[in-house]
Design a protein around this motif. Sequence first.
Motif, mmCIF file in Angstrom:
data_model
loop_
_atom_site.group_PDB
_atom_site.id
_atom_site.type_symbol
_atom_site.label_atom_id
_atom_site.label_comp_id
_atom_site.label_asym_id
_atom_site.label_seq_id
_atom_site.Cartn_x
_atom_site.Cartn_y
_atom_site.Cartn_z
ATOM 1 N N SER A 48 52.670 61.293 -69.313
ATOM 2 C CA SER A 48 52.869 61.081 -69.675
ATOM 3 C C SER A 48 52.057 62.247 -70.980
ATOM 4 C CB SER A 48 51.919 59.775 -70.467
ATOM 5 O OG SER A 48 52.434 58.502 -69.251
ATOM 6 N N ASP A 80 58.019 57.257 -66.518
ATOM 7 C CA ASP A 80 58.695 56.406 -66.946
ATOM 8 C C ASP A 80 58.513 55.733 -65.137
ATOM 9 O OD1 ASP A 80 59.739 56.389 -69.002
ATOM 10 O OD2 ASP A 80 61.298 57.468 -68.873
ATOM 11 N N PHE A 103 55.194 54.007 -64.629
ATOM 12 C CA PHE A 103 55.178 53.142 -65.172
ATOM 13 C C PHE A 103 55.400 51.870 -64.090
ATOM 14 C CE2 PHE A 103 56.531 49.582 -68.141
ATOM 15 C CZ PHE A 103 55.542 49.016 -68.210
ATOM 16 N N LYS A 106 53.594 49.074 -63.227
ATOM 17 C CA LYS A 106 54.197 47.283 -63.285
ATOM 18 C C LYS A 106 54.931 46.656 -62.242
ATOM 19 C CE LYS A 106 58.348 47.509 -65.890
ATOM 20 N NZ LYS A 106 58.927 46.531 -65.186
ATOM 21 N N THR A 135 44.391 52.042 -65.055
ATOM 22 C CA THR A 135 45.587 51.656 -65.630
ATOM 23 C C THR A 135 45.457 51.373 -67.283
ATOM 24 O OG1 THR A 135 45.764 50.810 -63.653
ATOM 25 C CG2 THR A 135 47.224 49.729 -65.025
ATOM 26 N N LEU A 193 48.669 53.219 -68.878
ATOM 27 C CA LEU A 193 49.807 52.572 -69.923
ATOM 28 C C LEU A 193 48.796 53.066 -71.427
ATOM 29 C CD1 LEU A 193 48.624 49.089 -68.453
ATOM 30 C CD2 LEU A 193 50.665 50.509 -68.230
ATOM 31 N N TYR A 247 50.423 56.876 -71.588
ATOM 32 C CA TYR A 247 52.392 56.828 -71.686
ATOM 33 C C TYR A 247 52.611 55.413 -73.219
ATOM 34 C CZ TYR A 247 57.198 54.860 -69.916
ATOM 35 O OH TYR A 247 57.953 54.219 -69.841
ATOM 36 N N PHE A 248 52.209 54.544 -73.563
ATOM 37 C CA PHE A 248 53.061 53.761 -74.829
ATOM 38 C C PHE A 248 53.319 55.488 -75.686
ATOM 39 C CE2 PHE A 248 51.930 52.136 -79.305
ATOM 40 C CZ PHE A 248 52.659 51.757 -79.519
ATOM 41 N N GLN A 267 56.025 47.273 -74.208
ATOM 42 C CA GLN A 267 55.275 46.699 -73.363
ATOM 43 C C GLN A 267 53.905 47.384 -71.910
ATOM 44 O OE1 GLN A 267 58.349 46.013 -70.085
ATOM 45 N NE2 GLN A 267 56.929 44.461 -68.769
ATOM 46 N N SER A 268 54.599 48.630 -72.392
ATOM 47 C CA SER A 268 53.248 49.064 -72.561
ATOM 48 C C SER A 268 52.265 48.992 -72.695
ATOM 49 C CB SER A 268 53.289 50.946 -72.219
ATOM 50 O OG SER A 268 52.329 51.052 -71.408
ATOM 51 N N LYS A 269 51.986 48.848 -74.173
ATOM 52 C CA LYS A 269 50.554 48.092 -75.101
ATOM 53 C C LYS A 269 50.997 47.684 -74.675
ATOM 54 C CE LYS A 269 49.709 48.053 -79.571
ATOM 55 N NZ LYS A 269 50.340 48.880 -80.977
#
Length: 401
Positions: free
Chosen positions: A64, A80, A83, A87, A121, A125, A128-129, A136-138
Amino acid sequence: MKVDLAKYQQELNQELDNILSFWKNFTIDEVNGGFVGKIDHNNHIDEIAPKGSVLNARILWTFSASYNLKKNPGCLLLADRAFAYIKDHFVDQEFGGVYWMLDAKGKPLDTKKQVYAVAFTIYALSEYFIASKFEQSKNLAISLYTDLLAHSYDQQNGGYFEAFSRDWKALEDLRLSNKDANEKKTMNTHLHVLEAFTTLYRIWPDEQLKNNIIGLIDNFTSHILNKKTGNLILFLDENWNQKSDIISYGHDIEAAWLLLEAAEALHDQKLIDEIKILALQMATISKNGIDIDGSLWYEFDPSNHHFVKEKHWWVQAEAMVGFFNAWQISGNESFLQISLNNWAFVKSNIIDHQNGEWFWGITETGEIMNSEDKVGPWKCPYHNSRACIELIRRIGVGLSF
């Protein structure tokens, strides 16, 4: 010095590409999904090795952050993948938090809730956002943050407790690894909770989160920093009483720049000025661990005046950034020279120019630590890639003036 910095940046750009290529070429698990859990020193893949939450979070963060720097679509694709795996497999849908370890097929193997792993994590995340803009990541990062506040935060004394059972009950063994002391609070976990909350704040500037970051910085300045030595205390009890004398040079120099990063994220100039002074003090004290070859030793035990003179990969990576940060604050070029000298040591001794990635480290007598992993629960693409990313950015700002 500008020419030297341009060369430094160019070399770091190339090394970041090399690191990313290794992880792209060797670590994708085409059989079980996600990424393999272990690759040894000789690049032999252990296909049945467990998969650690810290490793997978750091993979997500690395690809990311690399995408956010370079905008390479391949990095986003791997982010991706990371993630989706976190998840679908690591997040505990029933009790919240993340599992510590999965088996090779992605089934829970160790379901304890290590706050250190939850923090990484959140960190990943949030980064990654920034790369994906995937809500969904946020939302998942915020949910994990809420889990920590609900279960780990010490309402009486402040700070965060170390570890819990799957359903957030107390554990007898709180240790992150076998070499750690079994204490309720640690410098290491607090440092990475701070790191996680700082990145989360960039995507979610919540007032309570801001106050919790301020509280974490205060935990360091009031309790975790040893006022007598200027080093960080590694292990403490629930009342912040010191439980360890060991000095960890890598953590001291890492904290020096991460504390400042947190203060700067809050845009609080008074706090920034205070932490700049502290960061310089910590960098100055960390010079005590610099070897003549430019590397940074691992640890020092004051009780018997014993240095652990191994040169671990992550300690060198943090030294590169931490001393560069001290130069940026002070203008004292001796700090910059330490960063450059450390990079020269890494190029000559830590980077595996034949098989890729970085060796775990070098022994006191100069041998490669070839019994250690190239990829594993603790050997991840995070410290070295982050050093490259951080310095590329910082040099880029300097060269633009």
